[in-house]
Design an enzyme around this catalytic site. Structure first.
Site, PDB file in Angstrom:
ATOM      1  N   GLY A 270       0.793  -1.225   0.000  1.00 21.67           N
ATOM      2  CA  GLY A 270       0.000   0.000   0.000  1.00 21.67           C
ATOM      3  C   GLY A 270       0.821   1.268   0.000  1.00 21.67           C
ATOM      4  CD  GLU A 312       1.327  -9.351   0.513  1.00 18.76           C
ATOM      5  OE1 GLU A 312       1.342 -10.530   0.885  1.00 18.76           O
ATOM      6  OE2 GLU A 312       0.299  -8.624   0.570  1.00 18.76           O
ATOM      7  NE  ARG A 355      -6.023   4.377  -8.884  1.00 18.21           N
ATOM      8  CZ  ARG A 355      -5.654   5.558  -8.436  1.00 18.21           C
ATOM      9  NH1 ARG A 355      -5.330   6.541  -9.285  1.00 18.21           N
ATOM     10  NH2 ARG A 355      -5.592   5.799  -7.145  1.00 18.21           N
ATOM     11  CB  CYS A 386     -22.699   7.407 -23.029  1.00 18.40           C
ATOM     12  SG  CYS A 386     -24.263   8.291 -23.103  1.00 18.40           S
TER      13      CYS A 386
END
Length: 493
Positions: A270, A312, A355, A386
């Protein structure tokens, strides 16, 4: 997470709308003498002309350097503390055969969370023993496959998975190494975190049950219990939240280690990146030192050995290495309170970068095909879909002379853009091109309209796709569908 601001004054205009903030762009990005952006030694205009737009561009040297730097940072901190560490690349950020080879070549293990990701990692040559398999709802088939190939760790995410993994391992005649994912009650995002007693989310088990469930794992002869795992959030800029989480986990770790040795502690990933010049994540070396120091202190206070550590990272390795190129189609002035905002529409959007719509993410955009002396103008970069929420960059200040035909580069798109891409509005997904030392190659082929039609069996797709015409043909050498992509021939230089 970053937030989308709908306040036109939320970001002040930059002094130079052409400048490339070094913390945002790949290390090798620059403007050449003609004012064009270069990535990995290649002119963005030439890349767009060869492969079309939209186009994902990944700087291989930059990604490799970040992987290597991250591994060395954690190894240095761990070795100074008298322990060792495994750094996994979190494949969910962006996984392809080439990326697997890059990160494993730089000494990282690989973290996957579905059978598909596992298949990619294995096909690319990742050692099964250096793969970790996550997921809150791993199917029986996925568990069986992971055990069969000998993944180095299956992360048990719920109570029911203890029995499922144990049974799969017993049937295969293997002793499967596992971790137990625990919710520490620490929620972290950017440079802030909130510590609570409970977490209301789908991942992991409550911290107060870690000892009980850890001992249940140990009761199965077919399981080898490596240790606890925790993931506290994303886009984290410093070590503070990790330190608090580690302190909480070590209480459970110590209780389990008092029964029999518990070799490892996995504190997840993270680590954040800069999406705009206002973002200031700590250097990874400082984060690594801060986390490991907190573990050392916690172990000393409890009188227990320092475990082997694992981390990680994903976004922090591949995110800054990626840039997406678009062609501007229309520019529309819209009156807003206090002035005018220009809507700059490009030939991609939420199908290649979800995102902003999903998380309110911020990004940085620059005109890539030329330099401009025009004043920065408040702009919003939007896509062709759209949806009113089809926004790529919510608040940006682009040169006031940005016009149709210009090439636009959006930085820091290496993570969670291709991996979240869709065919919304039947838009084909772009190719991914790796650049290094002035050379480019397609590492993920782009889609054509024929690819989309081929999946629709109600259209007689097998016949429709059997003989692609020139308008929809794909050049396998470039990954470029001829009629569904924009080239920059004739763009302003």
């Amino acid at each position: 997470m970053a937030s989308v601001s709908h306040d036109p004054g939320a970001q002040s205009a930059p002094a130079d709308a052409d400048a490339l903030a070094p913390q945002v762009w790949p290390a090798g990005a620059r403007r050449d003498e003609a004012g064009r952006i270069e990535i990995g030694g290649l002119d963005a205009v030439a890349l767009a002309g060869r492969f079309g737009t939209p186009l994902y561009v990944v700087d291989e040297a930059d990604a490799r350097a970040r992987a290597r730097r991250t591994r060395l940072a954690f190894e240095s901190a761990a070795h100074a503390a008298g322990t060792d560490v495994t750094v996994y690349y979190a494949g969910k950020a962006f996984l392809s055969g080439e990326v697997v080879r890059w990160v494993t070549g730089e000494g990282l293990a690989v973290d996957v969370c579905t059978g598909g990701e596992l298949a990619v990692a294995l096909a690319a040559g990742a050692e099964p023993a250096r793969i970790g398999f996550h997921g809150n709802n791993k199917s029986l088939a996925e568990i069986a496959r992971a055990v069969e190939v000998g993944v180095g760790a299956l992360i048990i995410d719920s109570e029911v998975e203890i029995e499922r993994v144990a049974e799969a391992a017993a049937r295969a005649g293997r002793r499967q190494r596992v971790r137990l994912r625990v919710n520490s009650g620490v929620h972290a995002s950017t440079h802030e975190f909130l510590a609570t007693s409970h977490e209301d989310q789908k991942f992991g088990v409550p911290l107060e049950r870690a000892v009980e469930l850890g001992n249940r794992i140990r009761a199965h002869a077919s399981l080898e219990f490596l240790g606890l795992h925790c993931h506290i959030g994303s886009q984290i800029f410093d070590a503070e939240g990790f330190a608090e989480s580690a302190s909480r986990l070590l209480a459970a770790h110590a209780a389990l280690a008092a029964v029999e040795p518990l070799p490892e502690l996995n504190l997840g990933g993270g680590f954040g990146i800069a999406y705009t010049s206002a973002d200031t994540p700590q250097p990874i070396e400082e984060i690594a030192d801060g986390i490991v120091s907190a573990v050392v202190e916690g172990c000393r206070d409890r009188g227990i050995p320092i475990p082997r550590l694992a981390f990680e990272p994903g976004r922090s390795i591949i995110g800054p290495a990626g840039v997406t190129l678009y062609t501007v189609g229309t520019v529309k002035p819209v009156p807003v309170e206090g002035g005018t905002r220009r809507y700059v529409s490009v030939d991609g959007g939420m199908s290649d970068n979800a995102r902003t719509a999903l998380y309110g993410a911020d990004y940085t955009a620059r005109v890539a095909n030329r330099a401009s002396a025009a004043e920065p103008a408040l702009s919003r970069v939007v896509g062709k879909h759209c949806e009113s929420g089809d926004i790529v960059v919510d608040v940006e200040h682009l040169p006031a002379d940005t016009a149709p035909g210009d090439l636009l580069a959006v930085a820091a798109t290496g993570a969670y853009c291709w991996s979240l891409a869709s065919n919304y509005n039947h838009v084909p997904r772009p190719p991914v091109v790796a650049v290094r030392d002035g050379e480019a190659r397609v590492i993920v082929r782009g889609e054509s309209i024929d690819d989309l039609l081929a999946r629709d069996l109600g259209l007689g797709a097998s016949e429709a796709a059997s003989e692609p015409d020139a308008a929809t043909a794909v050049d396998d050498a470039t990954g470029t569908p001829a009629a569904t992509r924009t080239t920059t021939e004739g763009n302003p230089a």
